[in-house]
Design an enzyme around this catalytic site. Structure first.
Site, PDB file in Angstrom:
ATOM      1  N   THR A 274       0.851  -1.183   0.000  1.00 64.82           N
ATOM      2  CA  THR A 274       0.000   0.000   0.000  1.00 64.82           C
ATOM      3  C   THR A 274       0.888   1.235   0.000  1.00 64.82           C
ATOM      4  OG1 THR A 274      -1.852  -1.080   1.077  1.00 64.82           O
ATOM      5  CG2 THR A 274      -1.755   1.293   1.287  1.00 64.82           C
ATOM      6  N   PHE A 276       1.152   4.939   0.947  1.00 63.02           N
ATOM      7  CA  PHE A 276       0.545   5.954   1.809  1.00 63.02           C
ATOM      8  C   PHE A 276       1.081   7.331   1.442  1.00 63.02           C
ATOM      9  CE2 PHE A 276       0.070   2.122   4.307  1.00 63.02           C
ATOM     10  CZ  PHE A 276      -1.182   2.281   4.892  1.00 63.02           C
TER      11      PHE A 276
END
Ligand code: PEP
Ligand code: MN
Length: 666
Positions: A274, A276
């Site tokens: 992921t 961020f």
């Protein structure tokens, strides 16, 4: 048994000592890194050195293999070490003083966002106090209010793509992207201690996490139930004591809530990463010598080739696009909003030129930020300085934004009606919205006389405080209603910055009146919205000042600006103002923005409006904004200049041959 126990204790003692060695060695390595950083800083050398990094990775792999360790395993550890090292060096370069900052994230303690925030701040010279919020919107609201200094939010995931709720906030709020973090996600399946997998009936977690573990959960025949957060689900499970429930969360969250980890990783596909983003309310100084990325947002019309035109500009400047996500634009159906990442700095000349060149193709464009690019260790890398490949022509004359001699006028769409194209645009309507009946009658009148758009003031800037001030939001509602009923987009004036967002929800175009042309706070606010702006020339403003006022809106990001000449103050008293016809060709030569004329406020009296309107059309205006009233004798303002059906007919008859001669049409 005893001997067995002794062996175990010995081995554990050895592990504890080795761990202490590891920590000591890591600390020594970081100290050495800081010395490298200091040297690079003194000699102005790039922090990121891909050749050196590749050599370190290679040496580490070889040594691992020689000692019988899996290089895949050791490279994962090295990745974290190198990543931390790069950031330690950067923070030396930026050198911010140590302070404690509040960092908001969506979720509760030990959610992936909080873990990513802690990792990111472990390398910044700032101490992080992470604060969890229930939704992304609350996180952005907190940033807006100043409750937190930063927000750390997931932007995209390697398996499920963009996080739409975050993208929508990024394109609609006034925020800056400051940094990124790539986090390797490992989803645990956890349950209450002492329960067996056989007792589980359902699994709770954030919908994205559940989506990433679909296969494993299907095999276990578990029902999935959505929760607002991965770690939040762990916390709720602990409190419920329910043996039939399992959760998908991080190892850290399971440990924090004392849950038993049934499986360390139940993700369907690996790697699961992921990305961020660190968000702040203001851009930070760009770190020198590191590879960077820039995030921009722009909006284009639903027109063939609109996106290709924009992307072509970046390609021509050899700017690499690493991400492009499209989002709907609430309030403007089918006008597409894009979020794009480019591999360059907003300070690069190529980027600045590209951003200027796409202006005519977009309705809105804004740079959200330039920040260090966090690539996976070992991925192909290029240092920042080599990004702009096309040679820069040093002999080219710089082109200031609004002073480009523009042979073509950009075409601005207002609720689907084009202004600045082949068509000549008529905006008709009363000075003010006075009542439901009056505005309905006015709409019927102007529709019958060829109006493409309808005007009507709900907030009136009156010279005297005792004059009719307009019906405010109630009037805006009436105007929007008849606009919908008669199929005409509507334009209305905005007087105050604080009303901009609310008026933009109901009006198709916002007008800045002559008295507000240099209300810079208002102009800046209008630079942020996704609605066209009709900017009227101040009654004592030069054309240069009008263009500078337009630049306030354009610079904010909003590219849909229409200029309007409406008469200026001169020594002449025969007319209310003196219509400056020369403004039309001058503005058309100076800018590519559409130019329209308001003959009503220049004339002040009905019988002068049509001749001035025809003169404006002959001079090359892209349209007219003219006041008309169903009952001028009862009008609450500007009654003497409101056209009746008689003059409206004359206007249409007169415009026909002029526009035909120009190859235009009504
Ligand atoms: C108007 O258009 O109603 C108006 C007030 O115009 P101006 O700002 O040009 O005076
Ligand atoms: Mn008026």
């Amino acid at each position: 048994m005893n001997e067995h126990h002794e062996k175990l204790t010995d081995a554990r003692r050895e592990i504890d000592l080795l761990d202490q060695d590891l920590i000591r060695l890591l600390k020594q390595r970081i100290d050495a890194i800081e010395r490298v950083g200091a040297c690079k800083n003194d000699e102005d050398i790039h922090v990121f050195d891909p050749i050196r990094e590749a050599a370190v990775v290679q040496a580490w792999s070889t040594a691992s293999e020689e000692s019988g360790l899996s290089p895949i395993f050791t490279k994962r550890i090295l990745k974290e070490i190198l990543d931390h090292s790069r950031r330690r060096q950067e923070s030396r370069v930026v050198s911010t003083a140590t302070r404690t900052v509040r960092v908001g994230y969506q979720g509760t303690r030990a959610s992936y966002s909080e873990l990513a925030a802690e990792k990111m701040f472990s390398a910044r010279d700032e101490t992080c106090r992470a604060i969890g919020y229930e939704t992304f919107e609350y996180v952005f609201d907190a940033l807006d209010r100043g409750d937190i200094e930063y927000a750390l939010v997931p932007a995209e995931n390697s398996l499920v793509g963009g996080v739409h709720a975050v993208s929508d906030l990024l394109v609609s709020r006034e925020v800056a992207v400051l940094d990124e973090e790539i986090w390797s996600i490992r989803h645990c399946l956890a349950m209450l201690p002492g329960t067996s997998i056989g007792s589980l009936r359902e699994v709770r977690s954030h919908p994205v996490a559940l989506g990433q573990c679909r296969k494993a959960l299907r095999e276990l025949r578990l029902q999935v139930v959505e929760d607002f957060d991965t770690a939040g689900a762990a916390e709720t499970l602990k409190a419920s004591g329910d043996a039939s429930i399992g959760v998908i969360c991080s190892r850290e969250a399971a440990d924090l809530h004392g849950l038993h980890v049934y499986s360390e990783d139940v993700t369907d596909n690996l790697p699961n990463e992921t990305r961020f983003l660190l968000i702040g309310s203001q851009a930070e100084e760009i770190v020198r010598g590191v590879a960077v990325k820039t995030t921009i947002t722009f909006a284009v019309d639903d027109r063939c080739g609109a996106l290709a035109d924009c992307l072509g500009v970046f390609a021509n400047h050899a700017i690499n696009l690493t991400r492009l996500e499209s989002r709907p634009n609430p309030g403007s159906p089918w006008e597409c909003l894009f979020l794009a990442d480019i591999e360059a700095s907003r300070q690069d000349q190529s980027v600045q030129e590209a951003l200027r060149e796409i202006r005519p193709f977009v309705n809105f464009v804004r740079v959200l930020g330039t920040y260090p690019s966090r690539r996976p260790i070992g991925a192909p890398t290029r240092p920042a300085a080599k990004v702009h490949a096309r040679p820069i022509d040093r002999n080219a004359t710089p082109r200031p934004a609004t002073h480009v001699p523009a042979p073509n006028t950009r075409c601005v769409s207002v609720g689907g009606v084009p202004i600045g194209g082949e068509q000549f645009t008529l905006i008709l309507g009363p000075c003010a919205v006075e009542s439901e009946q009056q505005i309905d009658d006015a709409a019927a009148l102007v529709k019958a006389h060829g109006a493409h758009l309808m005007r009507g003031g709900a907030f009136k800037p009156r010279s005297s405080p005792h004059s009719f001030q307009g019906l405010g939001f109630a009037g805006l509602e009436m105007l929007a209603k008849v606009g919908g009923k008669y199929g005409m987009p509507v334009v209305t004036e905005v007087l105050r910055s604080e009303d901009v967002a609310r008026i933009a929800e109901r009006a198709d175009m916002l007008q800045v009146g002559a008295r507000n042309m240099q209300n810079f706070a208002l102009l800046k606010q209008l630079g942020q919205i996704r609605r066209p702006v009709l900017l009227k020339r101040g009654m004592s403003a030069t054309l240069k000042e009008l263009l500078q006022a337009a630049e306030y809106i354009l610079d904010g990001g909003n590219q849909r600006v229409i200029l309007c000449e409406r008469g200026i103050r001169t020594f002449e008293t025969a007319t209310r103002n003196t219509l400056d016809i020369s403004a039309v060709p001058v503005l058309k030569n100076e800018t590519d923005l559409p130019v329209i004329v308001d003959p009503s406020h220049a004339a002040g009296v009905r019988h002068l409006v049509v001749p001035l309107a025809l003169a404006a059309a002959a001079a090359g205006a892209d349209g007219l904004i003219i006041e008309a009233h169903p009952n001028p004798e009862e009008a609450l303002c500007d009654e003497n200049q409101a056209l009746t059906p008689v003059e409206l007919r004359q206007l249409l008859d007169g415009l026909g041959p002029i526009l035909t001669a120009q190859g235009r049409s009504l």
